[in-house]
Write a protein that holds these residues in place. Structure first.
Motif, short mmCIF file in Angstrom:
data_model
loop_
_atom_site.label_atom_id
_atom_site.label_comp_id
_atom_site.label_asym_id
_atom_site.label_seq_id
_atom_site.Cartn_x
_atom_site.Cartn_y
_atom_site.Cartn_z
N SER A 294 0.82 -1.21 0.00
CA SER A 294 0.00 0.00 0.00
C SER A 294 0.85 1.26 0.00
N SER A 450 -0.15 -2.58 4.02
CA SER A 450 -0.80 -3.83 3.63
C SER A 450 -0.15 -4.38 2.36
N SER A 452 -0.73 -7.07 -1.02
CA SER A 452 -1.76 -7.73 -1.82
C SER A 452 -1.09 -8.50 -2.95
N LYS A 460 0.86 -13.39 3.48
CA LYS A 460 0.42 -11.99 3.60
C LYS A 460 0.76 -11.45 4.99
N GLU A 464 3.44 -8.32 5.65
CA GLU A 464 2.98 -7.07 6.26
C GLU A 464 3.75 -6.78 7.54
#
Length: 725
Positions: A294, A450, A452, A460, A464
């Motif tokens: 992100s 985040s 993806s 994941k 993160e």
């Protein structure tokens, strides 16, 4: 009237039993075994006594035998194999018993004393490698403790008992059988083949933490395993005459003699502060092609790579063993030339070995190592002293500021700034970070970034959490750079990642992120899993930007060249080699990566002389005797006592300086439960005070192993002199 058959039956039965018993006791096997009983009992006694001595406690030795039966059994088998071999050598069972018990006494007491004084067990290279330096904290801790004395008394009793046990002289064929079987089984236990004892007994080794390995696996098993690292092979033409000829053939240092020593005062352009900053598991996760974050976890570091000298460093490690990366960067030596799986700091850095710290110390710099982890881990306390550092600030001297399970990287930057601001002249600082150490799953309470992509929930989660730690370092590094950008004090900072992170089992996030393929060749895996980013920044515009790729062992010599600091015959040689061959494939990929090894023979010889030889290069070039540092201190120096008094509430207050969060107030050497109220104040609550307050008061700092690493002087006071406030 008694029946005649009934009257005769007991008499006949007794006679039969008597004849049978006589036959049994006349049979050769019971007599054979009875005269060799010492060989059967010896392994259990030998192992138990050695463990009692090493652990300085009978109860702890007994607890180990019950809690780790597999490890206890393997140690007993090793002791039995050794007993067979020595019995074959001497030809007498009693002599074999006495020899092995004597060895157990010597090595067990030696190990117990070193555990008392340093928190480390006996290690075989302590007697197999030359020029061992003493541990800097040994003088603060006792040789003997009641537990060790009790274990030593038990060992003496066992030696006397061995004299009373029956023994025998062994015949030739029996000696041959014992020799063949004992040596074969000992070698199998050492090599773990053709019989895999470790697999059979389910043994786990901890080479990165020898005390934990000895504690779990036992003295004899761990010592036998460590022999792998105690005898490195000497390269060809590495004797004293050959090394002297080689060193004489190298050109003298190209640095200006005028730059040899800094003058008193602040750092200058000629003698700037130098910071070498190792970022734990630092890498660029945006290289995962199938993953999107992100936001960029490392925007500041990325901007530095675009604007300053930097590039990619070939790390000898993946996912761990940071010490080997430190070893290469600071000394220029290469783990490629060491035994496989060895950790240089633990096995080979127990005497003076020149490094960037030693080089800068000889130029008048204050040299400091900062590491937010335990002082004993990877043998760091000894290693940093033997490299030429004059101070080591370990986690025991940190404030309790954590992010996740580890100390904040921001506090490391604070320690760097504080350290360099408190000295009169230029500084050389080597600092580690720990905030982003693995493992990463569920590591932080919250993750602002985040990830993806085609990721499992586990991958994941790992990515993160890893990105959160990356962001924390990036922000802390920005703070450090901005401080020296605005302070104007001439400063050079080298920052690098030590190795790539372990992002899940079997490279989980690397595979799911499309970075690592199952068909990647050896060369491709080295490219993907062993290159970490680095930058060199300075506030003086010393050199034009360069984009580089090089081995970790060439980074230190390059830094000296970048700054223009004088080096040594060795760093000059390494810098010249790096210009011809900047990348030398690391050991696992040496055969899969096309490279010319013909120019590495001199490198290997020079390193052997430094680590294992007589250091002829140091003698010829005037380095001998300058390392380790003459003065070495843990933290900020010994705690200082100024005032001790009791408040009206009965609480004891100790005022002074250089206190740490783990500092303890002591009365006559016995620590009291202490509350840390800051670096200048400690308190002891009334319920934690002894009945009598007369005696010698002091403050000490002990690490997690209860080894004292710093201690104040004493104030001898009576209870009446502890004035009430």
């Amino acid at each position: 009237m008694t029946h005649p058959h009934k009257a005769r039956w007991p008499t006949k039965s007794s006679a039969m039993l008597k004849r049978a018993g006589t036959a049994v006791f006349r049979h050769p096997w019971p007599r054979f075994v009875s005269k060799r009983i010492s060989l059967l009992l010896l392994p259990f006694l030998l192992v138990f006594l050695t463990e009692a001595l090493t652990r300085r406690s009978w109860s702890q030795a007994f607890a180990w035998t019950t809690e780790h039966p597999n490890e206890f059994a393997l140690n007993c088998w090793i002791a039995f194999f050794a007993a067979l071999a020595i019995a074959a050598l001497t030809g007498r069972t009693r002599a074999a018993s006495l020899i092995l018990l004597g060895l157990a006494a010597v090595f067990g007491i030696w190990s117990g004393i070193t555990m008392n004084r340093t928190g480390l067990p006996f290690l075989p290279w302590r007697i197999m490698l030359p020029g061992q330096e003493p541990d800097p904290v040994a003088a603060l801790n006792p040789y003997m403790t009641p537990g060790l004395l009790a274990a030593a008394a038990g060992t003496a009793a066992a030696l006397m008992l061995a004299l009373l046990l029956p023994g025998t002289r062994l015949a030739g064929r029996e000696r041959l059988l014992y020799a063949a079987s004992g040596l074969f089984l000992l070698v199998s236990a050492y090599l773990n083949r053709p019989i895999s004892f470790d697999d059979y007994f389910r043994i786990t080794r901890f080479h990165y933490e020898e005390e934990a390995s000895y504690s779990r696996n036992g003295f004899w098993s761990s010592t036998l395993d460590n022999l792998h690292f105690a005898a490195p092979v000497r390269p060809k033409e590495a004797g004293t005459p050959e090394i002297r000829r080689l060193v004489r053939s190298l050109p003298a240092s190209s640095a200006s003699p005028a730059a040899a020593e800094a003058k008193p005062g602040k750092a200058t352009r000629e003698h700037p502060n130098v910071v070498v900053l190792l970022s734990e598991s630092f890498w660029d996760p945006t290289l995962l092609p199938e993953v999107r974050f992100s936001e960029d976890p490392i925007p500041f570091f990325r901007s530095m790579m675009a604007d300053t000298t930097g590039g990619w460093m070939l790390s000898p490690q993946f996912s761990g063993t940071t010490a080997n990366v430190e070893f290469e960067v600071l000394t220029g030596n290469s783990v490629r030339f060491l035994p496989a799986d060895s950790i240089a700091y633990i096995s080979y850095m127990n005497r003076g070995v020149d490094s960037l710290a030693g080089i800068y110390a000889r130029q008048g710099y204050t040299t400091t190592a900062i590491n937010p982890y335990f002082n004993w881990f990877f043998n760091s306390r000894n290693v940093y002293r033997n490299m030429g550092f004059s101070r080591f600030i370990s986690c025991e001297f940190f404030e309790p500021r954590f992010h996740g399970p580890n100390y904040e990287d921001s506090q490391v930057m604070d320690k760097i700034i504080e350290t360099m601001g408190g000295t009169p002249g230029p500084d050389f600082v080597f600092a580690n970070t720990m905030e982003n150490h693995g493992s990463y799953e569920d590591k932080f309470y919250s993750n602002p970034i985040s990830a993806s992509g085609p990721l499992s929930a586990k991958a994941k989660n790992i990515l993160e959490n890893y990105a959160t730690g990356e962001q924390a370092f990036d922000q802390a590094f920005r703070k450090l750079v901005e401080h020296y950008r605005t302070s104007g004090e001439p400063t050079v900072i080298l920052a690098f990642g030590d190795h790539l992170p372990g992002l899940g089992p079997d490279y989980l996030a690397y595979r799911e992120g499309g970075y690592l393929g199952k068909d990647d060749s050896g060369a491709e895996r080295m490219e993907k899993l062993h290159y970490t980013p680095f930058v060199i920044w300075d506030n003086m515009n010393l050199r034009p930007r360069e984009s580089l790729r090089m081995n970790a062992s060439f980074l230190g010599p390059y830094l000296l060249h970048y700054i223009g600091s004088p080096g040594t015959y060795y760093t000059d040689y390494l810098y010249a080699l790096s210009q011809k061959q900047p990348v030398i494939p690391i050991r696992p990929y040496a055969h899969a990566y096309p490279a010319d090894d013909s120019g590495l023979a001199d490198y290997k010889r020079l390193q052997y002389d430094i680590l294992f030889g007589s250091q002829e290069g140091y003698k010829l070039r005037g380095i001998a005797g300058s390392i380790p540092a003459a003065q070495f201190e843990m933290g900020y120096g010994s705690p200082a006592l100024k005032k001790i008094y009791r408040e009206a509430s009965g609480k004891l207050v100790v005022e002074g300086g250089r206190f740490s969060s783990g500092s303890e107030v002591c009365l006559d050497g016995k620590p009291l439960h202490t509350v840390y109220d800051g670096p200048q104040k400690l308190t002891v609550w009334p319920e934690d005070l002894p009945a009598s307050l007369d005696g010698a008061w002091s403050v000490q700092l002990a690490d997690r192993k209860e080894t004292v690493i710093s201690r104040s002087g004493e104030l001898i006071l009576s209870a009446e002199e502890l004035e009430v406030h």
